[in-house]
Scaffold this motif. Structure first.
Motif, short mmCIF file in Angstrom:
data_model
loop_
_atom_site.label_atom_id
_atom_site.label_comp_id
_atom_site.label_asym_id
_atom_site.label_seq_id
_atom_site.Cartn_x
_atom_site.Cartn_y
_atom_site.Cartn_z
N UNK A 1 0.83 -1.21 0.00
CA UNK A 1 0.00 0.00 0.00
C UNK A 1 0.86 1.25 0.00
N UNK A 2 1.97 1.17 0.72
CA UNK A 2 2.89 2.32 0.76
C UNK A 2 3.40 2.61 -0.64
N UNK A 3 3.70 1.56 -1.40
CA UNK A 3 4.21 1.75 -2.77
C UNK A 3 3.19 2.49 -3.63
N UNK A 4 1.91 2.17 -3.45
CA UNK A 4 0.86 2.87 -4.21
C UNK A 4 0.82 4.35 -3.81
N UNK A 5 0.85 4.58 -2.50
CA UNK A 5 0.80 5.96 -2.00
C UNK A 5 1.98 6.76 -2.55
N UNK A 6 3.15 6.12 -2.57
CA UNK A 6 4.34 6.82 -3.06
C UNK A 6 4.22 7.11 -4.55
N UNK A 7 3.71 6.12 -5.29
CA UNK A 7 3.56 6.33 -6.73
C UNK A 7 2.58 7.48 -7.01
N UNK A 8 1.55 7.58 -6.15
CA UNK A 8 0.55 8.64 -6.34
C UNK A 8 1.03 9.98 -5.80
N UNK A 9 2.20 9.98 -5.16
CA UNK A 9 2.71 11.22 -4.58
C UNK A 9 1.89 11.69 -3.38
N UNK A 10 1.29 10.74 -2.68
CA UNK A 10 0.40 11.07 -1.56
C UNK A 10 1.19 11.66 -0.39
#
Ligand SMILES: [Zn+2]
Ligand SMILES: [Zn+2]
Length: 325
Positions: A295-304
């Protein structure tokens, strides 16, 4: 002695002084020259060059069962160092199942794992009555589980804070699957669609908007029902996410490998509409609590931004941020 070489490697990763690293390699070289089991049985390990008290105890651990405490601790320390700053900032997991619904482990096992992972809090979120296929709790069972949470909390003391919770079904009319009295008593209410998740968008949108208006809903679980790379629910994302932002419902980034829901494009859209998020594992077994990195990887990809992730808050701040009446 693979174990000693591995320890040397881990110490190197930690940038330990080279004399410490070399001490383990030297002992490893000396030990391959002898019959380690026989020397240990004779109580003469310390006669091998380079073997002092610490290395002797490591060798004995290995002979007893394969891995030394010392190595395990180093593996853990090095593993934590490798975490991204965002993952290191997360303080808890807000979506965890136990054997009480469709999980595979007792609450205490899940809680002990959360402690090992360094979490400050964990919410136990078993399923609600309608989800019979996943052994959703009855009201009586939920009442019993409240007592078990207190009991497990006593057992673990202040090593972690256990939050009561539920992954409640969002029913077809958008209502939640518990009476208001019980919703009020739950620390964390995750609302998820499990049934009739493929209804047409002009029915799914009002269903979800209705759910967002429930003052006790804290988190929309696996928001698009994504499974195996495909969203299963279609609806007006803008309208539902705007409602989530307005009514203070956080969107879940679900870390299960087969879900990974929301995807980065929707995270960006929801961010632009003012939503907050949580990064949860939806773990059904202890080892699955390590999936948070997905989930962290998704957040990072989204620039969250970390400010928008509620489980980067302390438990008290998190509870205050729920926007409950
Ligand atoms: Zn679910
Ligand atoms: Zn779940």
């Amino acid at each position: 002695m693979d174990e000693l070489n591995r320890i040397a490697f881990l110490l190197e990763r930690q940038l330990a002084p080279s004399y410490r690293v070399e001490a383990f390699r030297r002992a490893a070289r000396a030990l391959v020259e002898v019959d380690v089991a026989a020397v240990a049985a004779a109580g003469r390990l310390r006669s091998v060059p380079g073997v002092g008290e610490r290395i002797e105890s490591i060798v004995r651990d290995v002979l007893d069962g394969g891995r030394s405490e010392y190595r395990l601790r180093l593996e853990e320390e090095v593993g934590q160092q490798a975490q991204s700053p965002l993952q290191a900032a997360l303080r808890g997991d807000l979506h965890v199942h136990t054997i009480w619904s469709d999980g595979g482990a007792e609450m205490i096992e899940m809680v002990e794992t959360a402690i090992d992972l360094g979490h400050e809090y964990v919410a136990i979120t078993d399923h609600s009555p309608s989800l019979k296929i996943a052994r959703g709790l009855s009201i009586e069972r939920l009442e019993e589980q409240f007592l078990l949470v207190e009991d497990v909390q006593r057992q673990v003391g202040d090593r972690i804070r256990i939050l009561t919770g539920s992954e409640t079904d969002i029913l077809l009319d958008g209502s939640l699957d518990w009476p208001e009295d019980h919703l009020r008593r739950l620390d964390i209410v995750v609302g998820s669609v499990h049934n009739k998740l493929r209804i047409p968008p002009d029915e799914m949108t009002p269903r979800l908007v209705e759910a967002m208006q429930n003052p006790y809903l804290d988190i929309l679980g696996h928001p698009t029902g994504r499974m195996g790379g495909k969203a299963r629910s279609s609806y007006d994302h803008e309208l539902v996410f705007a409602a989530a932002a307005h009514f203070g419902v956080a969107l879940e980034i679900n870390s299960r490998p087969e879900r990974l829901d929301l995807q980065p494009d929707l995270v960006r859209l929801a961010t632009s509409l003012g939503c907050n998020f949580v990064i949860s594992t939806d773990a059904h077994a202890p080892g699955q609590m390590m999936w948070q990195g997905n989930g962290v990887a998704i957040a990072e990809e989204a620039g969250l931004d970390q400010d928008r992730i509620l489980n980067a808050l302390s438990a008290d701040d998190l509870l205050a941020a729920r926007g409950r009446p």
